[in-house]
Scaffold this active site. Structure first.
Site, PDB file in Angstrom:
ATOM      1  N   GLU A   1      -3.233   7.704  -5.947  1.00  0.00           N
ATOM      2  CA  GLU A   1      -3.237   6.944  -7.194  1.00  0.00           C
ATOM      3  C   GLU A   1      -4.368   7.471  -8.063  1.00  0.00           C
ATOM      4  O   GLU A   1      -5.504   7.544  -7.596  1.00  0.00           O
ATOM      5  CB  GLU A   1      -3.433   5.447  -6.922  1.00  0.00           C
ATOM      6  CG  GLU A   1      -2.249   4.822  -6.205  1.00  0.00           C
ATOM      7  CD  GLU A   1      -2.385   3.321  -6.008  1.00  0.00           C
ATOM      8  OE1 GLU A   1      -3.450   2.766  -6.380  1.00  0.00           O
ATOM      9  OE2 GLU A   1      -1.452   2.700  -5.486  1.00  0.00           O
TER      10      GLU A   1
ATOM     11  N   ARG B   1       0.841  -1.190   0.000  1.00  0.00           N
ATOM     12  CA  ARG B   1       0.000   0.000   0.000  1.00  0.00           C
ATOM     13  C   ARG B   1       0.878   1.242   0.000  1.00  0.00           C
ATOM     14  O   ARG B   1       1.931   1.274   0.653  1.00  0.00           O
ATOM     15  CB  ARG B   1      -0.921   0.021   1.229  1.00  0.00           C
ATOM     16  CG  ARG B   1      -2.001  -1.048   1.209  1.00  0.00           C
ATOM     17  CD  ARG B   1      -3.052  -0.757   0.148  1.00  0.00           C
ATOM     18  NE  ARG B   1      -4.074  -1.803   0.084  1.00  0.00           N
ATOM     19  CZ  ARG B   1      -4.033  -2.839  -0.756  1.00  0.00           C
ATOM     20  NH1 ARG B   1      -3.018  -2.961  -1.595  1.00  0.00           N
ATOM     21  NH2 ARG B   1      -5.003  -3.734  -0.762  1.00  0.00           N
TER      22      ARG B   1
ATOM     23  N   HIS C   1       0.076   0.499 -10.287  1.00  0.00           N
ATOM     24  CA  HIS C   1      -0.686  -0.464  -9.474  1.00  0.00           C
ATOM     25  C   HIS C   1      -1.204  -1.608 -10.345  1.00  0.00           C
ATOM     26  O   HIS C   1      -2.408  -1.853 -10.457  1.00  0.00           O
ATOM     27  CB  HIS C   1      -1.836   0.224  -8.756  1.00  0.00           C
ATOM     28  CG  HIS C   1      -2.302  -0.534  -7.540  1.00  0.00           C
ATOM     29  ND1 HIS C   1      -2.951   0.060  -6.482  1.00  0.00           N
ATOM     30  CD2 HIS C   1      -2.210  -1.851  -7.209  1.00  0.00           C
ATOM     31  CE1 HIS C   1      -3.232  -0.837  -5.562  1.00  0.00           C
ATOM     32  NE2 HIS C   1      -2.793  -2.022  -5.984  1.00  0.00           N
TER      33      HIS C   1
END
Length: 359
Positions: A304, A275, A323
């Protein structure tokens, strides 16, 4: 029309309390239909297999039909009165959303391993089970972690750019060199399912040893890897490559900061596929600029997406990916199907396949 007449025949006593109008008939039909058919809201386009599963379930479906996250106002508008919610990591499911959904909301199912975006305590107060998708993305994330480790340590993006820019000249002994994995000390923060899968893959690189730190020793898993349980301080000081694979908690938030970077080897490389908030990014930038650590590879950031003008993106010794840890077709499909199964189980008052359990 036939369906309406059938409703009339079965419901004459009820209809007598309404004005004898076509509108009353429609009201009754809609009411009966809504009572027998659970409604769900899906906050994004999802893989076809999961969508077909939900469509065949007989549920009434509302969906934000886009690859982009649902806007907050759209979410609040369309969730009113639903029985089930299928959401993603980008959707903030807080008290306001739950209030807007109303007392009929029976289940929240997120297509993700992480569930920080869902107010779990508020759901517990309302006896709303929350489903998530653990296990199915373990292999994909472990593979991506190894790829990111190699990209960063062997400076692969830098090397590829040199080919494009004309920087590839005659052979130079130490040009584009980086540290190898063979004989190195690997540190893993968090030896859960993904951490263990990363460790298994690293064994084939003939690393010297694997150190790990977690809330408690993972003796069975560690024995398979030949891994040693150490304190977080020792993990920082001795790791050549430090891989972050822990959950985001109050204890791990910003656990990598100015102080911890100073404890690491100057030659160390940090990899984060857990994370973004585990790392204090401003401190990471300073550590990379000042040579406190050698390089970093990130598949997760805060926020993000990371803004294109973010300082980390100016550094040649920092590789940032968007990601994509679980980005295989098979994994994303499995995640969506599991999320659908969780949702349908909750609607049928059955135990969820994978339910968030937080004390």
């Amino acid at each position: 029309m036939l369906a309406i007449l059938q409703c009339v025949n079965r419901s004459l006593p009820i209809l007598q309390s309404y004005a004898p109008s076509f509108g009353a008939l429609l009201y009754l039909q809609c009411k009966m239909s809504s009572e027998s058919k659970p409604s769900i809201y899906i906050t994004r386009r999802i893989p076809n297999e999961a969508m077909k599963q939900l469509q065949s379930s007989g549920c009434s479906i509302r969906q934000w039909d886009s690859d982009s996250p649902v806007p907050r106002d759209e979410l609040l508008k369309n969730i009113a009165g639903v029985d089930g919610l299928f959401c993603l990591l980008t959707d903030k499911i807080d008290k306001a959303v739950l209030d807007q959904a109303g007392p009929g909301l029976k289940v929240v199912s997120t297509m993700s391993v992480g569930y920080n975006h869902v107010d779990i305590k508020e759901c517990q107060k309302r006896n709303i089970p929350v489903g998530f998708t653990p296990d199915v993305l373990t292999d994909a994330t472990a593979e991506l972690t190894i790829a990111l480790l190699l990209m960063t340590s062997r400076r692969l993006l830098e090397a590829a750019e040199q080919v494009k820019s004309g920087g590839w000249g005659s052979w130079v002994p130490l040009w584009m060199c980086g540290p190898g994995l063979s004989g190195s000390t690997i540190g893993i923060l968090g030896l859960g399912r993904i951490g263990a899968a990363i460790g298994e893959r690293l064994l084939s690189f003939r690393v010297s040893k694997i150190l790990y730190s977690s809330r408690s020793p993972k003796e069975e898993t560690a024995a398979k890897l030949g891994a040693e349980f150490v304190s977080f301080d020792k993990l920082l000081k001795e790791s050549d490559f430090l891989i972050v694979s822990c959950a985001l908690t109050n204890e791990t938030r910003h656990i990598f900061n100015a102080q911890t970077f100073k404890m690491m080897k100057k030659s160390a490389i940090l990899i984060n596929t857990s994370r973004g908030d585990v790392i204090k990014q401003d401190d990471l930038y300073s550590a990379l600029i000042d040579g406190e650590i050698a390089a970093a590879g990130l598949d997760v950031t805060t926020p993000e997406p990371l803004p294109t003008d973010h300082p980390l993106l100016t550094l040649s010794n920092c590789v940032v990916l968007p990601h994509v840890g679980s980005a295989t077709v098979e994994t994303r499909t499995s995640m969506a199907v599991l999320a659908a199964n969780n949702l349908l189980a909750g609607l049928n008052n059955q135990p969820l396949v994978a339910q968030v359990e937080v004390s």
